[in-house]
Design a protein around this motif. Structure first.
Motif, PDB file in Angstrom:
ATOM      1  N   ILE A   1      -7.188  10.855  42.550  1.00 24.87           N
ATOM      2  CA  ILE A   1      -6.990  11.915  41.555  1.00 24.87           C
ATOM      3  C   ILE A   1      -8.255  12.742  41.400  1.00 24.87           C
ATOM      4  N   GLY A   2      -9.398  12.060  41.367  1.00 26.31           N
ATOM      5  CA  GLY A   2     -10.663  12.759  41.206  1.00 26.31           C
ATOM      6  C   GLY A   2     -10.985  13.686  42.356  1.00 26.31           C
ATOM      7  N   LEU A   3     -10.714  13.241  43.565  1.00 25.01           N
ATOM      8  CA  LEU A   3     -10.986  14.072  44.738  1.00 25.01           C
ATOM      9  C   LEU A   3     -10.093  15.312  44.757  1.00 25.01           C
ATOM     10  N   ALA A   4      -8.816  15.120  44.471  1.00 18.34           N
ATOM     11  CA  ALA A   4      -7.881  16.249  44.492  1.00 18.34           C
ATOM     12  C   ALA A   4      -8.216  17.266  43.409  1.00 18.34           C
ATOM     13  N   THR A   5      -8.538  16.778  42.218  1.00 14.50           N
ATOM     14  CA  THR A   5      -8.840  17.680  41.104  1.00 14.50           C
ATOM     15  C   THR A   5     -10.195  18.345  41.283  1.00 14.50           C
TER      16      THR A   5
END
Length: 262
Positions: free
Chosen positions: A46-50
């Motif tokens: 989630i962190g990478l995508a956001t």
């Protein structure tokens, strides 16, 4: 007390516990290895995508008239995607500073509401409380309250929040540098990117009739008010309308859906 009554009381307590959102689990015991891996994997994805999405904000920031330093500082200090896009979108469209700040602030109020949930999960104090407050965003909150075990929720919150924070700011800097080198934003369509980015943030949340109805109301207000009022004011009116809908009993359809699923 009879056995049947005791069993029923136990089931009620268990259901209440499941509905308390991530409050289970002794805080001083380590997580099982497979649970920790699952939480970290989910949080990093989630962190990478956001975080990668920050590049678009960086480009939009300089396109709206902010300097590279101002754009980066906005990501570091404000760190709330929706509020940031609203601010630069209004400035880029020629709106006034007060209108941009007011709209950004109204959208940022949701983070304070998130804190009512995350504070029960995190149980932090002192300076860590300030850091946790800064990391309270849509993604970190969703991961935290989505876990029944409080330890897993706490781990997910911080891994997600820190990952998004670091990548969002790095990508903001990169986007600002690229956007500054591109020159005229209209030549590359960046003048319309704020609206597109905001639509992308909104679309995944339109899963209920309440959300869809609120969207339709907001569009109607924006279309009617935009030709008559200064830039930025129609956005404020749509946010106020959404707040009114929420306070007047919004969420009924979500609750009914949850009952039907159970």
């Amino acid at each position: 007390m009879s056995t049947e009554a005791a069993d029923a009381e136990g089931e009620t307590a268990a259901a209440s516990e499941r509905g308390s959102h991530a409050l289970r689990g002794p805080a001083d015991e380590p997580l099982e290895h497979h649970t920790r891996r699952s939480v970290v994997r989910q949080s990093l994805s989630i962190g990478l995508a956001t975080g990668a999405y920050g590049i678009s904000f960086g480009a939009l920031g300089v396109a709206s008239g902010l300097s590279i330093l101002q754009t980066v500082a906005l990501s570091v200090l404000l760190f709330s995607g929706g509020s940031q896009f609203a601010l630069v979108g209004i400035l880029g469209a020629g709106g006034t500073g007060p209108a941009a700040v007011a709209t950004s602030t109204l959208l940022g109020v949701r983070n304070g509401l998130y804190a009512l949930q995350t504070s029960r999960v995190l149980d932090v104090h002192g300076l860590r409380r300030l850091w946790a407050a800064h990391l309270t965003i849509d993604e970190s909150t969703a991961v935290a309250v989505g876990r029944e075990d409080r330890r897993a929720g706490r781990l997910g919150f911080f891994v997600t929040g820190v990952t998004v924070f670091v990548l969002w700011n790095l990508m903001t800097l990169l986007g600002a540098l690229v956007g500054n080198a591109l020159g005229d934003p209209e030549q590359w369509g960046l003048d319309a990117a704020a609206a597109a980015a905001f639509t992308a943030l909104l679309w995944p949340r339109l899963r209920s009739r309440d959300a869809a109805a609120t969207m339709v109301l907001a569009i109607a207000i924006a279309l009617l008010a935009s030709p008559l009022l200064p830039v930025g004011v129609p956005v404020i009116l749509t946010v106020v309308a959404a707040v009114v809908v929420g306070l007047s009993g919004g969420g009924r359809h979500e609750k009914r859906a949850e009952v039907d699923e159970s």
